[in-house]
Write a protein that holds these residues in place. Sequence first.
Motif, short mmCIF file in Angstrom:
data_model
loop_
_atom_site.label_atom_id
_atom_site.label_comp_id
_atom_site.label_asym_id
_atom_site.label_seq_id
_atom_site.Cartn_x
_atom_site.Cartn_y
_atom_site.Cartn_z
N ILE A 96 22.46 12.02 -1.42
CA ILE A 96 22.03 10.68 -1.80
C ILE A 96 22.17 10.52 -3.31
O ILE A 96 21.78 11.40 -4.08
CB ILE A 96 20.57 10.43 -1.39
CG1 ILE A 96 20.41 10.60 0.12
CG2 ILE A 96 20.11 9.05 -1.83
CD1 ILE A 96 18.95 10.72 0.54
N ILE A 97 22.72 9.39 -3.75
CA ILE A 97 22.80 9.08 -5.18
C ILE A 97 21.86 7.91 -5.45
O ILE A 97 22.02 6.84 -4.88
CB ILE A 97 24.23 8.73 -5.61
CG1 ILE A 97 25.20 9.85 -5.23
CG2 ILE A 97 24.28 8.48 -7.13
CD1 ILE A 97 26.66 9.52 -5.51
N THR A 98 20.88 8.11 -6.30
CA THR A 98 19.91 7.07 -6.61
C THR A 98 20.13 6.51 -8.00
O THR A 98 21.02 6.94 -8.74
CB THR A 98 18.48 7.63 -6.51
OG1 THR A 98 18.31 8.66 -7.50
CG2 THR A 98 18.21 8.20 -5.12
N PRO A 101 0.83 -1.20 0.00
CA PRO A 101 0.00 0.00 0.00
C PRO A 101 0.86 1.25 0.00
O PRO A 101 2.00 1.24 0.48
CB PRO A 101 -0.79 -0.12 1.31
CG PRO A 101 0.06 -0.98 2.19
CD PRO A 101 0.75 -1.95 1.26
N PRO A 102 0.37 2.35 -0.56
CA PRO A 102 1.13 3.61 -0.55
C PRO A 102 1.43 4.05 0.88
O PRO A 102 0.65 3.81 1.80
CB PRO A 102 0.18 4.59 -1.25
CG PRO A 102 -0.79 3.75 -1.99
CD PRO A 102 -0.93 2.49 -1.22
N SER A 141 9.87 4.28 -5.03
CA SER A 141 10.92 4.41 -6.04
C SER A 141 12.02 3.42 -5.71
O SER A 141 13.03 3.78 -5.12
CB SER A 141 11.48 5.84 -6.07
OG SER A 141 11.92 6.22 -4.77
N PRO A 142 11.80 2.13 -6.01
CA PRO A 142 12.74 1.08 -5.58
C PRO A 142 14.17 1.40 -5.98
O PRO A 142 14.45 1.78 -7.12
CB PRO A 142 12.22 -0.16 -6.32
CG PRO A 142 10.78 0.12 -6.57
CD PRO A 142 10.70 1.59 -6.81
N TYR A 171 19.21 -1.20 -17.13
CA TYR A 171 17.82 -0.87 -17.45
C TYR A 171 17.16 -0.16 -16.29
O TYR A 171 16.42 0.83 -16.47
CB TYR A 171 17.02 -2.11 -17.81
CG TYR A 171 15.54 -1.84 -17.78
CD1 TYR A 171 14.93 -1.09 -18.79
CD2 TYR A 171 14.75 -2.25 -16.70
CE1 TYR A 171 13.58 -0.78 -18.73
CE2 TYR A 171 13.40 -1.94 -16.63
CZ TYR A 171 12.82 -1.20 -17.66
OH TYR A 171 11.49 -0.87 -17.59
N GLU A 172 17.38 -0.63 -15.06
CA GLU A 172 16.78 0.02 -13.90
C GLU A 172 17.19 1.49 -13.83
O GLU A 172 16.36 2.36 -13.53
CB GLU A 172 17.21 -0.71 -12.62
CG GLU A 172 16.62 -2.09 -12.46
CD GLU A 172 17.07 -2.75 -11.18
OE1 GLU A 172 16.25 -3.49 -10.59
OE2 GLU A 172 18.22 -2.56 -10.75
N MET A 173 18.47 1.78 -14.10
CA MET A 173 18.93 3.16 -14.09
C MET A 173 18.29 3.97 -15.21
O MET A 173 17.81 5.09 -15.00
CB MET A 173 20.45 3.21 -14.22
CG MET A 173 21.22 2.90 -12.97
SD MET A 173 23.02 3.03 -13.23
CE MET A 173 23.22 4.78 -13.55
#
Length: 322
Positions: A135-137, A9-10, A22-23, A211-213
């Motif tokens: 933070i680097i995502t 759930p959110p 945002s995994p 791909y995720e990036m």
Amino acid sequence: MRPLKGIFPPTNYPQLLVGLESPDDSAVYKLTDDRAIISTMDFFPPVVDDPYDFGAIAAANALSDVYAMGGEPIMAINLVAFPDGLDHAILAEILRGGAEKALEAGVVIAGGHTVSDKEPKYGLSVTGQVHPEKIITKGGALPGDKLILTKSLGTGVITTALKNDRVRQSHLDAAVASMKRLNKDAAMAVRDFDVHAMTDITGYGLLGHAYEMANAGSVDFRFLFQKFNWIEGALTYAEQDIFPGGMGRNQDYFGQWVTFEGDFTDYQRNLLYDPQTSGGLLIAVSEDVAEALLDRLIASGDTVSSIVGEVQPGNGNLEIVR
């Protein structure tokens, strides 16, 4: 396991800066204006026969998620599954390998939990820290950025060759050294540069994590195959079709976003889906400082670091060219 969208759930926690919405490589929770904690965990069955090396590799792999967020790991908890009746001296060596790798990282192991299982498994639950504004995502790569990879590829095929009693000792030694190497120095190096996005390369292989990036940043990645570095022996075992089962699963899922341009053999394509253990960092950095960052990475000890591609406008697709 692929992301399970819509399962949870959110949530509405303003202090949760990175979570399920945002995994990413780790969760990040803001404590104060200048401090946030990073939380992650990872564990898996042995990828090598030596218990000490397995412990060190598993610890390095778990710590890597904190480094991939631009953070500093500070504390860890052991996660252990161990068969009843198996010599406890083996478990002691696994834990010693993990403890010494954590010590190298400046991390204290403060406890743990053990369960009985048919197959040994080991890893860490890791707590780290980072400034909320640093933070680097995975998202954030910009068109024109260069892509840097800090480690050679090929751990999956080499450890699979080991399981099939077909590995050369020198090849295994090189793979073990790579998997045991912390991403600490690389993570420290990027702090002085305009890095827009970063992740570590593990079970989804180079293309899965790329791909995720790309998807998170709504951009495309273009890779130059000749720029990739390979652990000695990886190309040989790949040509002999010695791949782990995860390679096919990665290809089946991520292949829909991948295009190969030029003359590629099947084994060359497969290698880019090869699941990695404790792989390097994939970094998207501004073009004007990419060479300077590369020099810093090499000087800090990540000598196989290489500019392997670039970021282009797009919507999450990958192109690999000869």
